[in-house]
Design a protein around this motif. Sequence first.
Motif, PDB file in Angstrom:
ATOM      1  N   GLY A 156       0.683  -1.205  -0.108  1.00 39.01           N
ATOM      2  CA  GLY A 156      -0.026   0.025   0.066  1.00 39.01           C
ATOM      3  C   GLY A 156       0.845   1.207   0.058  1.00 39.01           C
TER       4      GLY A 156
ATOM      5  N   GLY B 153       2.363   1.684  -3.364  1.00 42.76           N
ATOM      6  CA  GLY B 153       1.456   2.179  -4.376  1.00 42.76           C
ATOM      7  C   GLY B 153       1.265   3.625  -4.211  1.00 42.76           C
TER       8      GLY B 153
ATOM      9  N   TRP C 287       5.173   1.155  -9.224  1.00 45.28           N
ATOM     10  CA  TRP C 287       4.151   1.523  -8.816  1.00 45.28           C
ATOM     11  C   TRP C 287       2.681   0.429  -9.365  1.00 45.28           C
ATOM     12  N   ALA C 288       3.097   0.407 -10.808  1.00 44.16           N
ATOM     13  CA  ALA C 288       2.100  -0.785 -11.449  1.00 44.16           C
ATOM     14  C   ALA C 288       1.990  -2.004 -10.895  1.00 44.16           C
TER      15      ALA C 288
ATOM     16  N   HIS D 245       0.189  -1.687  -7.672  1.00 45.69           N
ATOM     17  CA  HIS D 245      -1.197  -1.749  -7.710  1.00 45.69           C
ATOM     18  C   HIS D 245      -1.814  -2.975  -7.991  1.00 45.69           C
ATOM     19  N   ARG D 246      -1.164  -3.800  -9.005  1.00 39.04           N
ATOM     20  CA  ARG D 246      -1.742  -5.196  -9.316  1.00 39.04           C
ATOM     21  C   ARG D 246      -1.704  -5.942  -8.205  1.00 39.04           C
TER      22      ARG D 246
ATOM     23  N   GLY E 215      -7.331  -0.799  -3.834  1.00 42.28           N
ATOM     24  CA  GLY E 215      -6.573   0.420  -3.999  1.00 42.28           C
ATOM     25  C   GLY E 215      -5.428   0.702  -2.992  1.00 42.28           C
ATOM     26  N   ALA E 216      -4.480   1.607  -3.194  1.00 45.67           N
ATOM     27  CA  ALA E 216      -3.294   1.560  -2.393  1.00 45.67           C
ATOM     28  C   ALA E 216      -3.659   2.324  -1.140  1.00 45.67           C
TER      29      ALA E 216
ATOM     30  N   SER F 139      -5.847   0.126   1.086  1.00 51.93           N
ATOM     31  CA  SER F 139      -4.951  -1.200   1.685  1.00 51.93           C
ATOM     32  C   SER F 139      -3.796  -0.384   2.712  1.00 51.93           C
TER      33      SER F 139
END
Length: 147
Positions: A55, A58, A66-67, A70-71, A77-78, A81
């Motif tokens: 989190g 993200g 970052w990607a 996020h995945r 969502g970061a 989370s």
Amino acid sequence: MCDGAVVCGSWAMALAWGWLLAALLSGTPERTAAAPVGAVTALAVAALFAAHGLGFAGLRLTGRPWARAHRLVGRTGAGRSFALTAVLMGALPLFAGPALHPAAHAADRATLTLLVPVLLAFCPLLLAAQAWTWHTFRHRVTHPSYL
């Protein structure tokens, strides 16, 4: 090699915190937790720490890291989370607290007489330093700062 040492040390500390929490929740903080209970709690706490780190990543990173973060955090969502795991980590000591008996583990009066004024003097300084650090590093990380 240093990165690997940091990763291994971080996982070891997360697992150790989980094992300690299992001992506190079992009501026997002076002894280690039983193997199955300790192992499951250690893995759960390590997973909680990892989710919190994802989190945070993200929220702070850009680009491919970052990607990936996020995945891995999924639909929540970061931000959610990070907030949820922060609340859970804050609640862990509250669950473990009743297992400790403060009167049995407190320092004697002479030690507390020395420590309380020192704590009252240094805690505001530590809080100010933490606030300054958060303010200084509040932006997203776009490139390595050491380059």
